[in-house]
Design an enzyme around this catalytic site. Sequence first.
Site, PDB file in Angstrom:
ATOM      1  N   ASP A  49       0.872  -1.170   0.000  1.00  0.00           N
ATOM      2  CA  ASP A  49       0.000   0.000   0.000  1.00  0.00           C
ATOM      3  C   ASP A  49       0.914   1.226   0.000  1.00  0.00           C
ATOM      4  OD1 ASP A  49      -2.076   1.756  -0.009  1.00  0.00           O
ATOM      5  OD2 ASP A  49      -3.115   0.912   1.719  1.00  0.00           O
TER       6      ASP A  49
HETATM    7  C1  BGC Z   1      -4.998   3.371   0.102  1.00  0.00           C
HETATM    8  C2  BGC Z   1      -5.101   2.398  -1.058  1.00  0.00           C
HETATM    9  C3  BGC Z   1      -4.882   3.127  -2.343  1.00  0.00           C
HETATM   10  C4  BGC Z   1      -3.516   3.800  -2.296  1.00  0.00           C
HETATM   11  C5  BGC Z   1      -3.164   4.556  -3.541  1.00  0.00           C
HETATM   12  C6  BGC Z   1      -3.736   4.188   0.051  1.00  0.00           C
HETATM   13  O1  BGC Z   1      -3.793   5.242   0.951  1.00  0.00           O
HETATM   14  O2  BGC Z   1      -5.068   2.663   1.316  1.00  0.00           O
HETATM   15  O3  BGC Z   1      -6.353   1.777  -1.056  1.00  0.00           O
HETATM   16  O4  BGC Z   1      -4.995   2.262  -3.427  1.00  0.00           O
HETATM   17  O5  BGC Z   1      -3.519   4.722  -1.222  1.00  0.00           O
HETATM   18  O6  BGC Z   1      -3.905   5.717  -3.639  1.00  0.00           O
END
Ligand code: BGC
Length: 750
Positions: free
Chosen positions: A278
Site C-alpha cells: 500500500d
Molecule cells: C490506500 C489504497 C490506495 C492507495 C493509492 C492508500 O492510501 O489505502 O487503497 O490504493 O492509497 O492511492
Amino acid sequence: MKLCSLRICIALLSLSSATVTRLSSQQTAASAVPDDAPYKNTSLPVDQRVADLLRRMTLEEKATMLAGSAWMESAPIPRLSIPAIKMADGPMGVRSWLGSSAITNAANTPKITSTSFPSGVAMAATWNPELVQREGQAIAQETKALGRDMILGPTVNINRVPLWGRNFEGYGEDPFLSARLGVAYIKGVQAEGVIPSVKHFAANNEEFERHRLDEKIDERALHEIYLPAFKAAVQEADVWTVMSAYQKVNGKYCAENPYLLTDILKKEFGFKNFVVSDWASTYSTAPTVNAGMDLEMPGGPPLHAMLTRPQSIMSGNSGGWLEADKVLAEVKADHITEATINDNVSRILRVIMLSGLMEHAHNPGGEVDTPERQKIALEGAIEGIVLLKNQNALLPLDPAKIHSIAVIGPNALVARTGGGGSSLVRPDHAASPLEGITKRAGSAIQVTSALGVGMEGEDATHDTAEARANDLKQATDIASKADVAIVVVGRYNKNESEGFDVKTMDLPAGQDELIQAVEKANPRTVVVLNTGDPVTMRKWLDSTPALVDMWYGGQEGGNALAAILFGDANPSGKLPVSLPKKFEDSPAAKTYPGQNLHTEYAEGIYVGYRYYDTKNVEPEFPFGFGLSYTQFEYSDLKLARIEFAGKNPTWQFAVKVRNTGQRAGAEVVQLYVHDGHSKIDRPVHELKAFHRIELNPGESKTVEFTLNNSAFQYWNPSTKQWTLDPGTFEIQIGASSRDIRLKAPVQIKR
Ligand code: BGC
C-alpha cells in the site's frame, strides 16, 4: 460521453525519468537482445518467457524493478522493452493518478473524470456477482481508455467495526459474500487485460492509526473471516496482484509479514503473481523483501515529496526502502539473495506478460462515461438500494395521487457519490436525490426543497443558531404543505473517509432532530440514508413510516433513488452488513480502537451476524434483510442430489420460491449452514450460498444451491487445517439471517 485527449499529455507527464537515468550506466554491461528472443514470442508459455527475460537482466535492472518510479507507475526497463505499469485508483471507477488526494484536490490540477460507480457496500447490497463482474469490466475499459494498465481494487476487507472509515468501500461483513463479489470484480477487470489489485492484505479494518496499529488476531478468525475473500481471489480468479495493508498483524507490519505474504498467500493459497505495498507503507529493506513483498509503491520524486509533508510524518507514512541502491546494498551484505530478487521480478514480469502489456501499451484514447457504463452504474445503484421499512405501503409513491413532494436534507440537494479518500471518483455529472426526484416527478407534481440543516463542516454560514433555526423552519414549512416529505440524511466524503474512522454512529449535524421535526410536520415522511457506515436510528425510527438505504450510490444515485421511490424499479437490495441499534451492541465495541496502538480482535470469528445471531443481540436490521414491493413465498426445500467430482462430493439443494404479490421483483435467497454438533464452538449459522432471482407476479422458480465440503468446515486452530466433523448439519433457507423460512437436516459423512 467524452474523449480523453487531455489525458494523453497527463499520462506522459507523469512518466518518471528517474529510472531511465539510473539505468544508463548498466546498459553497457548487458548484452544486446535479439529480435527473436524467446521472451518476445507470445506463443511460448508465460513462465518460459519470464525465465528467458530474467536471464537477460542485470542484477541492477532487477533491483530497479522492486520500487515504483512515480506516484502511480512501476519502473520500466527500456533496454528490454519492459514497460512501466501505469496505475490508477479504484475500486468505484478510475480516479486521477496525478498524486495523493492533497494534490489531485488542489485547484490548479487537471481534472480527470470517469464514471462513478456505487460504493462497494452498495454493490454488495445487490448480491449480484454478475453485475459486479460487468462493473469490473466497465471500469477496466475506462482504465484502458485513460491510458492506465492497473486499477487498485477491489477492496475486500471485512466491515468489522461500524465506525470504520472505509466501510463504504468494502463488500460487507460476510467472508462468503465478499469473496463472491471480489472474484466477480477481478474476473471482469482481467477479462479486459487490465491488472486489478485486491486489497488490503490483510485485516485492514480500522483507519484509526493505520500506520502504527498492531492487531492481535487469532488464526481461526484470520482464516474464517479475514482471509477467505483473498483466498478466493487467488484460487478462483488467479488475481494478478494483491496489495498489502498498512497496519501490523500480530506484531509485524503487513508489508513485512512473512506469515501473511509468504506462508499464507504464496504457499498456502498458491499465489503466483505479485504483491504490491500500500502507498508508503514500508519500513525496512531486507525484512520487507524477504517477507515476500515484490513491488513497493509509490516511488521516485512524488514519494519523497509526500514523505516530507507534515501530514504524512504525523500519520506515520514511510517508504523508499526498496529503492535499488538500498536493495543492492543488502544483497552485497548477504541479507537478501539474488534468488529472492529473481522471484520478485519474475512475478512482476509474469503479470506484465499475462496482461499483454509487454506487447501492447494501453494508449490513452477511447471514451469514458459512455451510456453503456452509465447504465451499469444505474443498475448497481438501483439494485443496491435497500428498503428497510414501509408501513402502510407508503412507497412506492403513486403519481396519480401525489401532487407535491418536499425534498429535504443536507444530502438531498447535493450528490454524495462516495466516501472520501483514494476511491473517490470525479464524474462529469452526478444526479443528486433532488435532481433525480424532480426529473421523475415531471410537471404534474410540485417538488419543493430545503437544506434543513447544513452538513458538518461544509458551510459555516449555516452553523449559526439563527441560520440553523431558519433552515429548520424552511424544512418544516415545506414538509407541512407537501403530500409527502423525503428527508435524505447521512455523511459525506469529509466526515466519512479513508484516513480516519467515523467518531460516532450518530448522524452528524443535528440530522436526527431534522428528521424528528419533519416527521412532526408531515407524518408521511420517507427517510433516506445516504452513507456507508451504519447510523443510530432510535430517536426517530419508531415514528418513521418508510426508510430507504441508498448508501453512496455513485453518479446515478439520485436517479436510482427516484426509480425506487416511484416504483419504476422494485427494491431488491439486501443488507450486506448488520445495522446495530447502537455502537455498544457491536461485537468489537469493547476492544475498539485498542490501547497504546494495540487492538485485540477478541470477538474472534464472531463478526457481524455471526455475533448478533449467536449471542442473541438484536440488531436494528439484520444481515441479509431488505423489503420489496412484492412478497415471496418459500417452499419445498430438499436435497436434490449428491454428485461426485472425483472423490469430492457436492450437495445440491433445491427450494421453490414464488412471487405472491402484484409486481415483478427480485429476491435474494440465502442459504445458511447450522452446525450443532462440532467439537468446536461455532456460530449458529453461516452464509454458504445465495441466488438472486427475478420473478413475475404469480411466477415460481426452483432455486438450486451447490455446496461442497468447504460449506461445512471450520478452521481448526490445533491442527491448523480446515476440518469437517461428520454428522448432521442443518440447511437453512432465509430471506435474511433472522428470517429463516425453511430448514432441512443433512448427514455429512466426510
Ligand atoms: C490506500 C489504497 C490506495 C492507495 C493509492 C492508500 O492510501 O489505502 O487503497 O490504493 O492509497 O492511492
